[in-house]
Design a protein around this motif. Sequence first.
Motif, PDB file in Angstrom:
ATOM      1  N   LEU A 336       0.825  -1.208   0.000  1.00  0.00           N
ATOM      2  CA  LEU A 336       0.000   0.000   0.000  1.00  0.00           C
ATOM      3  C   LEU A 336       0.861   1.261   0.000  1.00  0.00           C
ATOM      4  O   LEU A 336       0.566   2.227  -0.720  1.00  0.00           O
ATOM      5  CB  LEU A 336      -0.928  -0.009   1.223  1.00  0.00           C
ATOM      6  N   GLU A 337       1.921   1.261   0.780  1.00  0.00           N
ATOM      7  CA  GLU A 337       2.812   2.420   0.804  1.00  0.00           C
ATOM      8  C   GLU A 337       3.465   2.640  -0.552  1.00  0.00           C
ATOM      9  O   GLU A 337       3.599   3.782  -1.013  1.00  0.00           O
ATOM     10  CB  GLU A 337       3.873   2.228   1.889  1.00  0.00           C
ATOM     11  N   GLN A 338       3.862   1.547  -1.206  1.00  0.00           N
ATOM     12  CA  GLN A 338       4.478   1.676  -2.529  1.00  0.00           C
ATOM     13  C   GLN A 338       3.481   2.211  -3.550  1.00  0.00           C
ATOM     14  O   GLN A 338       3.824   3.053  -4.391  1.00  0.00           O
ATOM     15  CB  GLN A 338       5.019   0.321  -2.967  1.00  0.00           C
ATOM     16  N   ILE A 339       2.257   1.711  -3.498  1.00  0.00           N
ATOM     17  CA  ILE A 339       1.244   2.174  -4.451  1.00  0.00           C
ATOM     18  C   ILE A 339       0.908   3.641  -4.205  1.00  0.00           C
ATOM     19  O   ILE A 339       0.777   4.432  -5.150  1.00  0.00           O
ATOM     20  CB  ILE A 339      -0.020   1.295  -4.348  1.00  0.00           C
ATOM     21  N   ILE A 340       0.764   4.021  -2.943  1.00  0.00           N
ATOM     22  CA  ILE A 340       0.493   5.425  -2.627  1.00  0.00           C
ATOM     23  C   ILE A 340       1.627   6.318  -3.124  1.00  0.00           C
ATOM     24  O   ILE A 340       1.412   7.435  -3.592  1.00  0.00           O
ATOM     25  CB  ILE A 340       0.283   5.604  -1.111  1.00  0.00           C
ATOM     26  N   GLY A 341       2.846   5.803  -3.058  1.00  0.00           N
ATOM     27  CA  GLY A 341       3.998   6.566  -3.529  1.00  0.00           C
ATOM     28  C   GLY A 341       3.984   6.836  -5.015  1.00  0.00           C
ATOM     29  O   GLY A 341       4.674   7.742  -5.490  1.00  0.00           O
ATOM     30  N   THR A 342       3.216   6.056  -5.783  1.00  0.00           N
ATOM     31  CA  THR A 342       3.146   6.282  -7.231  1.00  0.00           C
ATOM     32  C   THR A 342       2.130   7.347  -7.615  1.00  0.00           C
ATOM     33  O   THR A 342       2.063   7.750  -8.777  1.00  0.00           O
ATOM     34  CB  THR A 342       2.772   4.972  -7.955  1.00  0.00           C
ATOM     35  N   LEU A 343       1.330   7.802  -6.653  1.00  0.00           N
ATOM     36  CA  LEU A 343       0.314   8.806  -6.951  1.00  0.00           C
ATOM     37  C   LEU A 343       0.923  10.199  -7.004  1.00  0.00           C
ATOM     38  O   LEU A 343       2.028  10.425  -6.520  1.00  0.00           O
ATOM     39  CB  LEU A 343      -0.781   8.770  -5.875  1.00  0.00           C
ATOM     40  N   GLU A 344       0.168  11.125  -7.580  1.00  0.00           N
ATOM     41  CA  GLU A 344       0.624  12.505  -7.626  1.00  0.00           C
ATOM     42  C   GLU A 344       0.744  13.035  -6.205  1.00  0.00           C
ATOM     43  O   GLU A 344      -0.157  12.860  -5.384  1.00  0.00           O
ATOM     44  CB  GLU A 344      -0.346  13.357  -8.442  1.00  0.00           C
ATOM     45  N   GLN A 345       1.842  13.694  -5.932  1.00  0.00           N
ATOM     46  CA  GLN A 345       2.228  14.016  -4.561  1.00  0.00           C
ATOM     47  C   GLN A 345       1.177  14.807  -3.781  1.00  0.00           C
ATOM     48  O   GLN A 345       0.700  14.371  -2.744  1.00  0.00           O
ATOM     49  CB  GLN A 345       3.543  14.811  -4.581  1.00  0.00           C
ATOM     50  N   GLU A 346       0.767  15.929  -4.283  1.00  0.00           N
ATOM     51  CA  GLU A 346      -0.005  16.867  -3.462  1.00  0.00           C
ATOM     52  C   GLU A 346      -1.468  16.471  -3.324  1.00  0.00           C
ATOM     53  O   GLU A 346      -1.991  16.400  -2.224  1.00  0.00           O
ATOM     54  CB  GLU A 346       0.103  18.276  -4.077  1.00  0.00           C
ATOM     55  N   GLU A 347      -2.134  16.199  -4.446  1.00  0.00           N
ATOM     56  CA  GLU A 347      -3.573  16.012  -4.411  1.00  0.00           C
ATOM     57  C   GLU A 347      -3.984  14.586  -4.081  1.00  0.00           C
ATOM     58  O   GLU A 347      -4.703  14.337  -3.115  1.00  0.00           O
ATOM     59  CB  GLU A 347      -4.168  16.399  -5.774  1.00  0.00           C
ATOM     60  N   GLU A 348      -3.537  13.644  -4.880  1.00  0.00           N
ATOM     61  CA  GLU A 348      -4.034  12.279  -4.758  1.00  0.00           C
ATOM     62  C   GLU A 348      -3.579  11.608  -3.472  1.00  0.00           C
ATOM     63  O   GLU A 348      -4.361  10.906  -2.822  1.00  0.00           O
ATOM     64  CB  GLU A 348      -3.603  11.470  -5.980  1.00  0.00           C
ATOM     65  N   GLN A 349      -2.312  11.797  -3.103  1.00  0.00           N
ATOM     66  CA  GLN A 349      -1.849  11.206  -1.855  1.00  0.00           C
ATOM     67  C   GLN A 349      -2.603  11.777  -0.653  1.00  0.00           C
ATOM     68  O   GLN A 349      -2.918  11.061   0.304  1.00  0.00           O
ATOM     69  CB  GLN A 349      -0.338  11.421  -1.690  1.00  0.00           C
ATOM     70  N   GLU A 350      -2.902  13.058  -0.715  1.00  0.00           N
ATOM     71  CA  GLU A 350      -3.654  13.668   0.377  1.00  0.00           C
ATOM     72  C   GLU A 350      -5.041  13.042   0.506  1.00  0.00           C
ATOM     73  O   GLU A 350      -5.513  12.734   1.614  1.00  0.00           O
ATOM     74  CB  GLU A 350      -3.790  15.178   0.147  1.00  0.00           C
ATOM     75  N   LYS A 351      -5.728  12.833  -0.617  1.00  0.00           N
ATOM     76  CA  LYS A 351      -7.064  12.230  -0.580  1.00  0.00           C
ATOM     77  C   LYS A 351      -7.025  10.827   0.017  1.00  0.00           C
ATOM     78  O   LYS A 351      -7.844  10.470   0.862  1.00  0.00           O
ATOM     79  CB  LYS A 351      -7.645  12.179  -1.994  1.00  0.00           C
ATOM     80  N   VAL A 352      -6.066  10.034  -0.443  1.00  0.00           N
ATOM     81  CA  VAL A 352      -5.973   8.649   0.022  1.00  0.00           C
ATOM     82  C   VAL A 352      -5.625   8.599   1.505  1.00  0.00           C
ATOM     83  O   VAL A 352      -6.253   7.872   2.286  1.00  0.00           O
ATOM     84  CB  VAL A 352      -4.939   7.871  -0.808  1.00  0.00           C
ATOM     85  N   LEU A 353      -4.614   9.355   1.906  1.00  0.00           N
ATOM     86  CA  LEU A 353      -4.168   9.309   3.301  1.00  0.00           C
ATOM     87  C   LEU A 353      -5.191   9.940   4.247  1.00  0.00           C
ATOM     88  O   LEU A 353      -5.322   9.512   5.397  1.00  0.00           O
ATOM     89  CB  LEU A 353      -2.814  10.008   3.426  1.00  0.00           C
ATOM     90  N   SER A 354      -5.908  10.938   3.771  1.00  0.00           N
ATOM     91  CA  SER A 354      -6.982  11.509   4.586  1.00  0.00           C
ATOM     92  C   SER A 354      -8.102  10.492   4.788  1.00  0.00           C
ATOM     93  O   SER A 354      -8.653  10.352   5.888  1.00  0.00           O
ATOM     94  CB  SER A 354      -7.522  12.772   3.917  1.00  0.00           C
ATOM     95  N   LEU A 355      -8.423   9.767   3.734  1.00  0.00           N
ATOM     96  CA  LEU A 355      -9.428   8.707   3.836  1.00  0.00           C
ATOM     97  C   LEU A 355      -8.967   7.615   4.802  1.00  0.00           C
ATOM     98  O   LEU A 355      -9.742   7.152   5.645  1.00  0.00           O
ATOM     99  CB  LEU A 355      -9.684   8.106   2.454  1.00  0.00           C
ATOM    100  N   TRP A 356      -7.701   7.212   4.679  1.00  0.00           N
ATOM    101  CA  TRP A 356      -7.168   6.191   5.584  1.00  0.00           C
ATOM    102  C   TRP A 356      -7.230   6.657   7.036  1.00  0.00           C
ATOM    103  O   TRP A 356      -7.665   5.908   7.906  1.00  0.00           O
ATOM    104  CB  TRP A 356      -5.714   5.876   5.228  1.00  0.00           C
ATOM    105  N   LEU A 357      -6.811   7.885   7.296  1.00  0.00           N
ATOM    106  CA  LEU A 357      -6.775   8.386   8.668  1.00  0.00           C
ATOM    107  C   LEU A 357      -8.161   8.397   9.291  1.00  0.00           C
ATOM    108  O   LEU A 357      -8.328   8.054  10.469  1.00  0.00           O
ATOM    109  CB  LEU A 357      -6.174   9.790   8.688  1.00  0.00           C
TER     110      LEU A 357
END
Length: 388
Positions: A336-357
Amino acid sequence: MRFLGPQISHYCQISNQQAMTENSSSSIAPLLLRNILTSAFIFADKPFIILAEKYKLLENIRYFLISAFLFFLRLLPSLFPSLNPSNKKGEITPFYSAATVNGSAESGISRALTQVLSIVNDIPVSSRKYEVVRSLAERLINENLLEGNETLREVNCVALSSAFTRTLSQLESAMVAEEDGGARDGGDYVSKLTRGLRAIRYYGDVMWQRGRARNQMGQFGCSAEKLAAELLWLAQKMEACGCADEAVYMWASASHVACLALSAEPRLQGSLVKVSAFLFKQSREIGKDAEDEEEHLRRTNMNMLMSWLPLLCRASNGTDTPVLSISERAELERILEQIIGTLEQEEEQEKVLSLWLHHFTYCPSSDWPNLHDCYTRWCTASRKLLLH
């Protein structure tokens, strides 16, 4: 059935695409007739929605009319042969037809494998014939692979992809049916009406599929848990045949199934977690060899994470034992961390990690997946980006 427009429009869109691929001018008139009828029905249905919400009897009548109209739409291909993507001689074609493999006509082995996989999908696991048919499917798939022939591998892929699509669709139907059953009071009248409407939809499917005989224990006779277990089996076979990317894409697109999964029974949730874990792993493997399709894979990964990450947070414990072992959990966290790392830094990672949190925090029964380090790295990178 409250929002009629999107459902009928989606059906018409699929049917239109199928008909237009025939490149026949004779298909225009039936398509126009169907679209006019659909638009008129949707327009007439809008004021009926308000009354149906106030009166239970009207709601049931509306539900019946909608199902009858959908049944009529599915009869149109038989009334207008130009809407049928069957051959010119009028023969009945299989529902899951791999019409072309490497430019050649569909073969007997392709039809056989498709039929066997369809029966595996339909027959209840309690039947003594279930293991017999599933073993036959395993044998056909393995023998095709052992030949080392690309055409036979593609036969496997086409049949398995069709079976995965069909099983996923039936899983969604089963989950909706189970959710509706739990939400209603279960009165005799409503129960009988529901069974009648399901029968109408079932036989509408039979006519729409051009007369292909289907066992009545099929679409509504198998439990959602059984269908979820078969999705995992099909995904594993697709991985062995080199077409797991299709399963990953379909699973990433199954956002409605993922939403229903959050309120499903724990045993079904556990089965869906196993499917998600396997396909997340396959998505990571695909990324290693898909340099020319990075954008498509990135969107697929984003959809996978947004759809299925909430279920991972909520349903990893299982009823008796954890759904995944400690090592499997640790491996999936890294994936999951590797896949998240392939996303666009600012927008997409924020959406995913905010959802996870959100789901990680508000689920007291689980502390997995723990993406705290990934979240911290994103915060650090975001801070640096702001300063520079």
